[in-house]
Design an enzyme around this catalytic site. Structure first.
Site, PDB file in Angstrom:
ATOM      1  N   ASP A  20       0.771  -1.129  -0.070  1.00 38.66           N
ATOM      2  CA  ASP A  20      -0.057  -0.096   0.031  1.00 38.66           C
ATOM      3  C   ASP A  20       0.807   1.390   0.018  1.00 38.66           C
ATOM      4  OD1 ASP A  20      -1.852  -1.958   0.111  1.00 38.66           O
ATOM      5  OD2 ASP A  20      -2.849  -1.131   2.207  1.00 38.66           O
ATOM      6  N   HIS A  67     -10.823   0.748  -2.867  1.00 41.47           N
ATOM      7  CA  HIS A  67     -12.105   0.634  -2.329  1.00 41.47           C
ATOM      8  C   HIS A  67     -12.987   1.396  -3.285  1.00 41.47           C
ATOM      9  CE1 HIS A  67     -10.517  -0.763   1.442  1.00 41.47           C
ATOM     10  NE2 HIS A  67      -9.953   0.556   1.652  1.00 41.47           N
ATOM     11  N   LYS A 123      -7.038  -5.155  -3.112  1.00 39.70           N
ATOM     12  CA  LYS A 123      -7.858  -5.625  -2.059  1.00 39.70           C
ATOM     13  C   LYS A 123      -8.902  -4.437  -1.469  1.00 39.70           C
ATOM     14  CE  LYS A 123      -4.175  -4.046   1.179  1.00 39.70           C
ATOM     15  NZ  LYS A 123      -4.874  -3.185   1.915  1.00 39.70           N
ATOM     16  N   CYS A 167      -1.861  -2.913   7.500  1.00 39.31           N
ATOM     17  CA  CYS A 167      -1.999  -3.855   6.294  1.00 39.31           C
ATOM     18  C   CYS A 167      -0.790  -4.341   6.453  1.00 39.31           C
ATOM     19  CB  CYS A 167      -2.312  -2.993   5.242  1.00 39.31           C
ATOM     20  SG  CYS A 167      -4.094  -2.358   5.144  1.00 39.31           S
TER      21      CYS A 167
HETATM   22  C1  VGL Z   1      -4.790   0.576   5.730  1.00 41.32           C
HETATM   23  C2  VGL Z   1      -6.430   1.093   7.055  1.00 41.32           C
HETATM   24  C3  VGL Z   1      -7.383   1.220   6.030  1.00 41.32           C
HETATM   25  C4  VGL Z   1      -3.385   0.210   5.438  1.00 41.32           C
HETATM   26  C5  VGL Z   1      -5.850   0.334   4.718  1.00 41.32           C
HETATM   27  O1  VGL Z   1      -2.951   0.214   4.208  1.00 41.32           O
HETATM   28  O2  VGL Z   1      -2.729  -0.284   6.398  1.00 41.32           O
HETATM   29  N1  VGL Z   1      -5.126   0.944   6.760  1.00 41.32           N
HETATM   30  N2  VGL Z   1      -7.054   0.879   4.759  1.00 41.32           N
HETATM   31 ZN    ZN Z   2      -8.485   0.727   3.165  1.00 41.65          ZN
END
Ligand code: VGL
Ligand code: ZN
Length: 216
Positions: A20, A67, A123, A167
């Site tokens: 991410d 999302h 995801k 994540c």
């Molecule tokens: C994440 C919260 C919501 C992350 C992603 O990448 O850690 N945290 N969505």
């Molecule tokens: Zn998220």
């Protein structure tokens, strides 16, 4: 194959999961969920190290939080709720986040050169379930991650990115549970909150995950 002195490797085929590294999680891109320390220098360090790992021959995988605008994890989709409130949802704990990484928006893009990646695993696409892990969502629906790694003979993983306490943690723990040897690189990861990150590092260690500050 050359390996690192401080990772778990005993000659297995190694893959890398970069978690991410997206605009919305960085101060660099003034993201809606910018994590402390995620400035341009951090992103450049991650990119440089990832390139070095690719040049060593390791297949590089990325996860991408992706999302729909109606996603269940966004506080705006729950009347009267505020950002970072925690609710119970069908027996699961759900943190309500600011909208982030909405599909096809600029700040959902991965900030590293996409040519680095053997595959990008998206995801959190199902509006009903959050998905911190790159392997599966909170509904238990699997992504293609495990199958793709297995198809490529990967037995060991180096994992880093954002956020350490969400994540990265979830992806690393699911990787251990799926049978991989896992190393998490702290110096290439940033956490949402200092207090949760400290506890999470301990949790990962207890799971058998090797923590290294930097690759050396
Ligand atoms: C994440 C919260 C919501 C992350 C992603 O990448 O850690 N945290 N969505
Ligand atoms: Zn998220």
């Amino acid at each position: 194959m050359a390996t690192f002195a401080n990772t778990a490797s005993a000659g297995e085929k190694i893959g890398v999961i970069v978690v991410d590294i997206q605009g919305d999680f960085t101060t660099y891109k003034k993201g809606s969920m910018a994590v402390a320390g995620s400035d341009q220098a951090f992103v450049e360090k991650v990119e440089k190290t990832t390139l070095m790992l690719k040049e060593k021959g390791y297949p590089i995988f990325a996860t991408q939080d992706w999302h729909p605008a109606e996603h269940v994890s966004f506080y705006i989709n729950h009347a009267g709720k505020k950002p970072f409130e925690v609710i119970q949802l069908e027996g699961r704990t759900q943190v309500l986040w600011p909208p982030h990484c909405v599909q096809n928006t600029p700040n959902a893009e991965i900030l590293l050169d996409n040519n680095l990646f053997f595959a990008i695993v998206q995801k959190g696409k199902d509006r009903r379930y959050d998905s911190y892990s790159g392997f599966q969502d909170d509904g238990g629906f699997k992504t293609e991650m495990d199958q793709t790694l297995k198809n490529n003979g990967i037995q060991e993983l180096i994992v880093y990115g954002i956020a350490t306490d969400y994540c990265v943690k979830a992806t690393a723990i699911d990787a251990v549970d799926a049978g991989y040897k896992v190393t998490v690189v702290e110096g290439l990861s940033k956490g949402v909150a200092l207090d949760t990150t400290a506890g999470v590092l301990e949790e990962m260690k207890a799971k058998g995950i090797i923590l290294v500050k930097e690759l050396q």
